[in-house]
Design an enzyme around this catalytic site. Structure first.
Site, PDB file in Angstrom:
ATOM      1  N   HIS A   1       7.191 -57.926 -49.967  1.00  6.86           N
ATOM      2  CA  HIS A   1       7.736 -58.378 -51.251  1.00  6.86           C
ATOM      3  C   HIS A   1       7.972 -57.218 -52.221  1.00  6.86           C
ATOM      4  O   HIS A   1       8.675 -57.383 -53.219  1.00  6.86           O
ATOM      5  CB  HIS A   1       6.824 -59.444 -51.885  1.00  6.86           C
ATOM      6  CG  HIS A   1       5.558 -58.916 -52.493  1.00  6.86           C
ATOM      7  ND1 HIS A   1       4.330 -58.981 -51.855  1.00  6.86           N
ATOM      8  CD2 HIS A   1       5.317 -58.314 -53.685  1.00  6.86           C
ATOM      9  CE1 HIS A   1       3.402 -58.453 -52.636  1.00  6.86           C
ATOM     10  NE2 HIS A   1       3.971 -58.039 -53.752  1.00  6.86           N
TER      11      HIS A   1
ATOM     12  N   SER B   1      -0.525 -54.345 -54.967  1.00  9.71           N
ATOM     13  CA  SER B   1       0.163 -54.805 -53.760  1.00  9.71           C
ATOM     14  C   SER B   1       0.641 -53.633 -52.918  1.00  9.71           C
ATOM     15  O   SER B   1       1.268 -52.700 -53.429  1.00  9.71           O
ATOM     16  CB  SER B   1       1.364 -55.676 -54.140  1.00  9.71           C
ATOM     17  OG  SER B   1       0.952 -56.897 -54.702  1.00  9.71           O
TER      18      SER B   1
ATOM     19  N   ASP C   1       3.991 -60.295 -44.794  1.00 10.95           N
ATOM     20  CA  ASP C   1       4.178 -59.581 -46.058  1.00 10.95           C
ATOM     21  C   ASP C   1       3.891 -58.089 -45.888  1.00 10.95           C
ATOM     22  O   ASP C   1       3.166 -57.480 -46.670  1.00 10.95           O
ATOM     23  CB  ASP C   1       3.301 -60.169 -47.161  1.00 10.95           C
ATOM     24  CG  ASP C   1       3.739 -59.698 -48.558  1.00 10.95           C
ATOM     25  OD1 ASP C   1       4.872 -59.184 -48.679  1.00 10.95           O
ATOM     26  OD2 ASP C   1       2.949 -59.822 -49.506  1.00 10.95           O
TER      27      ASP C   1
END
Length: 206
Positions: free
Chosen positions: A81, A189, A114
């Site tokens: 993402h 992230s 992801d």
């Protein structure tokens, strides 16, 4: 009475000798953890992304993520993402005393997991990298871990915790995820979750 005094004297020396030992062990653990953090920092990079080819077109859409170098030729793991639909991606690597900016190639994408694999362009010198934990059977609930990343642009933020569960299926019923109580914020992230040896046990996602 003599026996009681003798027994009390032995207990006193046992307790007294154990206290300094426990303190020094704790100090050694703290020093060891500090050295692990210092050693792993250079392998955790910053990614700056924007859906526009020229980020100045709309700076408000620029985002930040973390990434971790996994080999000496510049392959970096991050989140899917973080790079999906981004036409401008730059990697910031701390070299000696300053941050150097590099372009990257997107090598592979795993939307369900992801995960994204990218490669640094133009970095000729070997890059310090982190290894994956080999014995995955030792990754269990209660294990000490720490996250290292750049949440909200605050570089090399360390948060320590434990593995809360190894049986989470957050994004897909066939993809297992690790849950941790280490604080993970926006910008973490793509950064690594590590054991106390500085080995990668997971990639953080928010």
């Amino acid at each position: 009475m003599k026996n009681i005094k003798y027994y009390s004297l032995i207990c006193f020396f046992i307790i007294f000798s154990c206290v300094p030992f426990n303190i020094s062990a704790t100090e050694d653990d703290e020093l060891k953890f500090e050295s692990v953090i210092e050693r792993t920092k250079k392998s955790v990079v910053i990614l700056s992304m924007n859906p526009n080819v020229d980020p100045e077109t709309d700076p408000s859409k620029t985002g930040l993520c973390s990434g971790v170098v996994i080999d000496d030729i510049g392959h970096v793991l991050t989140n899917f993402h973080c790079v999906h639909n981004q036409n401008y991606i730059r990697l910031y690597y701390h070299d000696i005393d300053d941050w150097q900016i590099y372009e990257v190639n997107v090598i592979g994408l795993d939307p369900l997991g992801d995960l994204a694999l990218i490669k640094v362009i133009g970095k000729e010198e070997p890059i310090p990298y982190l290894k994956f934990a080999k014995d995955t059977e030792k990754i269990k609930e209660g294990m000490d871990v720490f996250a290292l990343g750049h949440p909200m642009g605050m570089v090399w933020t360390v948060t320590k915790g434990i593995i809360s569960s190894t049986e989470r299926y957050a994004r897909h019923p066939f993809i297992k995820a690790i849950q941790t109580d280490s604080a993970i914020n926006k910008g973490n992230s793509g950064g690594p979750l590590m054991n106390m040896k500085g080995e990668i046990v997971g990639i953080n996602a928010l």
